[in-house]
Design an enzyme around this catalytic site. Structure first.
Site, PDB file in Angstrom:
ATOM      1  N   GLN A 203       0.819  -1.206   0.000  1.00  0.00           N
ATOM      2  CA  GLN A 203       0.000   0.000   0.000  1.00  0.00           C
ATOM      3  C   GLN A 203       0.849   1.251   0.000  1.00  0.00           C
ATOM      4  O   GLN A 203       0.509   2.242  -0.646  1.00  0.00           O
ATOM      5  CB  GLN A 203      -0.939  -0.003   1.204  1.00  0.00           C
ATOM      6  CG  GLN A 203      -1.981  -1.099   1.161  1.00  0.00           C
ATOM      7  CD  GLN A 203      -2.702  -1.148  -0.171  1.00  0.00           C
ATOM      8  OE1 GLN A 203      -3.424  -0.227  -0.535  1.00  0.00           O
ATOM      9  NE2 GLN A 203      -2.507  -2.228  -0.910  1.00  0.00           N
TER      10      GLN A 203
ATOM     11  N   HIS B 145       1.774   3.014  -3.305  1.00  0.00           N
ATOM     12  CA  HIS B 145       0.786   3.755  -4.093  1.00  0.00           C
ATOM     13  C   HIS B 145       1.153   5.228  -4.170  1.00  0.00           C
ATOM     14  O   HIS B 145       1.219   5.811  -5.251  1.00  0.00           O
ATOM     15  CB  HIS B 145      -0.610   3.596  -3.492  1.00  0.00           C
ATOM     16  CG  HIS B 145      -1.331   2.377  -3.958  1.00  0.00           C
ATOM     17  ND1 HIS B 145      -1.753   2.207  -5.250  1.00  0.00           N
ATOM     18  CD2 HIS B 145      -1.712   1.257  -3.291  1.00  0.00           C
ATOM     19  CE1 HIS B 145      -2.364   1.042  -5.371  1.00  0.00           C
ATOM     20  NE2 HIS B 145      -2.344   0.442  -4.199  1.00  0.00           N
TER      21      HIS B 145
ATOM     22  N   GLU C 151      -9.472   0.508   4.938  1.00  0.00           N
ATOM     23  CA  GLU C 151      -9.836   0.054   3.594  1.00  0.00           C
ATOM     24  C   GLU C 151      -9.533  -1.445   3.455  1.00  0.00           C
ATOM     25  O   GLU C 151     -10.396  -2.232   3.055  1.00  0.00           O
ATOM     26  CB  GLU C 151      -9.037   0.856   2.568  1.00  0.00           C
ATOM     27  CG  GLU C 151      -9.289   0.456   1.123  1.00  0.00           C
ATOM     28  CD  GLU C 151      -8.370   1.175   0.153  1.00  0.00           C
ATOM     29  OE1 GLU C 151      -8.679   1.169  -1.049  1.00  0.00           O
ATOM     30  OE2 GLU C 151      -7.327   1.726   0.592  1.00  0.00           O
ATOM     31  N   HIS C 152      -8.307  -1.840   3.762  1.00  0.00           N
ATOM     32  CA  HIS C 152      -7.884  -3.246   3.726  1.00  0.00           C
ATOM     33  C   HIS C 152      -7.464  -3.683   5.121  1.00  0.00           C
ATOM     34  O   HIS C 152      -6.667  -3.006   5.764  1.00  0.00           O
ATOM     35  CB  HIS C 152      -6.676  -3.438   2.791  1.00  0.00           C
ATOM     36  CG  HIS C 152      -6.855  -2.879   1.413  1.00  0.00           C
ATOM     37  ND1 HIS C 152      -6.340  -1.648   1.033  1.00  0.00           N
ATOM     38  CD2 HIS C 152      -7.489  -3.384   0.316  1.00  0.00           C
ATOM     39  CE1 HIS C 152      -6.640  -1.421  -0.235  1.00  0.00           C
ATOM     40  NE2 HIS C 152      -7.341  -2.448  -0.688  1.00  0.00           N
TER      41      HIS C 152
ATOM     42  N   ASP D 117      -6.453  -7.072  -4.840  1.00  0.00           N
ATOM     43  CA  ASP D 117      -6.353  -5.997  -5.821  1.00  0.00           C
ATOM     44  C   ASP D 117      -6.557  -6.492  -7.247  1.00  0.00           C
ATOM     45  O   ASP D 117      -7.038  -5.740  -8.099  1.00  0.00           O
ATOM     46  CB  ASP D 117      -4.982  -5.324  -5.727  1.00  0.00           C
ATOM     47  CG  ASP D 117      -4.941  -4.225  -4.684  1.00  0.00           C
ATOM     48  OD1 ASP D 117      -6.014  -3.845  -4.178  1.00  0.00           O
ATOM     49  OD2 ASP D 117      -3.841  -3.736  -4.376  1.00  0.00           O
TER      50      ASP D 117
ATOM     51  N   HIS E  90     -53.596  16.668   0.903  1.00  0.00           N
ATOM     52  CA  HIS E  90     -53.196  15.277   1.125  1.00  0.00           C
ATOM     53  C   HIS E  90     -54.346  14.512   1.779  1.00  0.00           C
ATOM     54  O   HIS E  90     -54.688  13.390   1.390  1.00  0.00           O
ATOM     55  CB  HIS E  90     -51.964  15.209   2.033  1.00  0.00           C
ATOM     56  CG  HIS E  90     -50.665  15.477   1.356  1.00  0.00           C
ATOM     57  ND1 HIS E  90     -50.336  16.697   0.855  1.00  0.00           N
ATOM     58  CD2 HIS E  90     -49.598  14.661   1.109  1.00  0.00           C
ATOM     59  CE1 HIS E  90     -49.121  16.652   0.329  1.00  0.00           C
ATOM     60  NE2 HIS E  90     -48.650  15.422   0.461  1.00  0.00           N
TER      61      HIS E  90
END
Length: 436
Positions: free
Chosen positions: A261, A264, A329-330, A363, A422
């Site tokens: 990670q 990235h 996230e992971h 991934d 109504h």
């Protein structure tokens, strides 16, 4: 290298953890101003604006948007040009992603009350979806598969892909993935102008109902701006991995998972939680040994130094509590008895169970979607899936008998809200009509 070391026993641990997780999400004013101008220009001038920005930013020589569209034959040629090894890998990944997502579609349903009324839900796919695919420095065929295949499984009528090609450079793997996933149209455009074209439509590029896919700061700002005109998947933050380990996994494996990670970008976050302080020392040593061997070591080093951490916890129970607070996230459960701890995890984009389940497999080819909530949003949102390309309509059919009961309820509540029309609308259906 120096990577932050924390301990949950420290008196100021909460403050340290808060500082570690802090991420500035405010938009850059200059980016936002530029994006606002581009969106307005594309909305006003359509194709002409798209061509102007594409030629300027991507150094292309095009006179019309038609010059920027790729034919299906071009996509197939890209697929056919791959080596046997690349094609087999791409096809295998596509097959696994498709198989997984075929389990996800929502189904229409209905039931009837005893009084003959019908209530239910009708599920229909979106008509047209736009897929943004990064180009230039970042080219991700895996993102094409993860975004396009669920849309196709959902039954989306048309999938329009946009991908920038700076200097005219086209990534054959990206185009091959588009061919495999069944993308209908591909335009070689990117940036805020591509988002604008998809959101508003131009003379050549059709307006879509939803835009999915990652992009740079300009793309993210544009997606924020057009939300409401079209749907968007999410505005994602930096990538994240959190590993919970009991010390039974080879430290080199965990170090490389943290790298996966961190490479990235410099703002990515990699965190390890473990009750064994000695094991944290082993992972730190593995990081020092392996980092010089990595082609993207400068990015990894910057990421780990800025936002990485090795955290000593009291036990695995506490590790799970911290993980739920972070909502990563992971999340890797690199534990000898990993399955026993899955139910303790309430907030995570994806949970990787056991030491052999590296995040990198998710991934590319495990099957579940790799488009995941970031920055703690796993507390309230989910991975991209088939359901993101479907919408639900409520079904209501009230029988004459039921209208007598429901009409009185609605009339009472409507009068209480000061909405007499109504109330009268419901009362008209009563056999012994109320009021005048």
């Amino acid at each position: 290298m120096t990577i932050r070391r924390l301990s949950s026993r420290d008196a100021d641990f909460e403050a340290q953890l808060e500082a570690l997780l802090a991420f500035e999400t405010a938009q850059n004013a200059d980016v936002d101003a530029a994006v606002t101008a581009i969106l307005a220009d594309v909305k006003a001038r359509g194709d002409a604006a798209v061509v102007d920005y594409t030629c300027r930013f991507d150094r292309l020589d095009a006179t019309s948007v038609s010059d920027l569209e790729l034919s299906r034959e071009a996509l197939q040629q890209a697929l056919d040009s791959l080596s046997a090894v690349q094609r087999e890998a791409l096809e295998a990944a596509a097959a696994r992603v498709r198989s997984y997502h075929e389990h996800q579609p929502l189904q229409s349903w209905h039931y009837e009350d005893a009084d003959g009324s019908l209530l239910g839900q009708k599920v229909t796919p979106l008509d047209r979806v736009g897929l943004y695919v990064p180009g230039g420095k970042a080219s991700y065929p895996s993102s094409v598969l993860m975004n396009a295949i669920p849309a196709k499984v959902a039954g989306v009528g048309e999938l329009v892909m946009v991908v920038p090609t700076p200097g005219g450079e086209r990534n054959p793997l990206v185009l091959a993935a588009a061919a495999l996933a069944g993308v209908d149209r591909v335009f070689c455009i990117g940036g805020a102008q591509a988002v604008a074209a998809l959101a508003y439509g131009t003379q050549t590029i059709p307006r879509v109902d939803k835009i999915v896919g990652p992009g740079n700061a300009y793309v993210a700002a544009a997606k924020r701006r057009v939300f409401g005109i079209v749907g968007i998947d999410m505005v994602a933050g930096p990538s994240e991995i959190l590993v919970i380990c009991d010390g039974s996994t080879a430290p080199e494996w965990v170090a490389m998972d943290l790298f996966s990670q961190a490479e990235h970008d410099e703002m990515a976050q990699s965190i390890l939680l473990c009750p064994d302080a000695g094991y944290l020392d082993q992972v730190a040593a593995a990081i020092d040994r392996l980092l010089p061997t990595m082609p993207r070591q400068a990015v990894i080093r910057a990421s780990l130094a800025a936002r990485g951490a090795l955290i000593a916890v009291r036990d695995l129970d506490e590790a799970c509590m911290i993980a739920n607070r972070i909502a990563p996230e992971h999340l890797e459960l690199s534990l000898a008895d990993a399955a026993a701890w899955v139910d303790r995890i309430r907030h995570a984009g994806a949970i990787f169970i056991g030491p052999y389940t590296s995040e990198s497999l998710g991934d590319y080819c495990a099957g579940p979607n790799h488009v995941l909530p970031t920055s703690g949003s796993a507390r309230f949102s989910s991975p991209l899936g088939v359901y993101d390309f479907q919408k639900r309509s409520s079904l209501i059919r009230v029988s004459a008998q039921a209208a007598q009961k429901l009409g009185r309820i609605a009339s009472t509540l409507a009068h209480g809200e000061g909405l007499p029309a109504h109330a009268r609308s419901a009362e008209y259906r009563l056999t012994d009509a109320l009021g005048d």
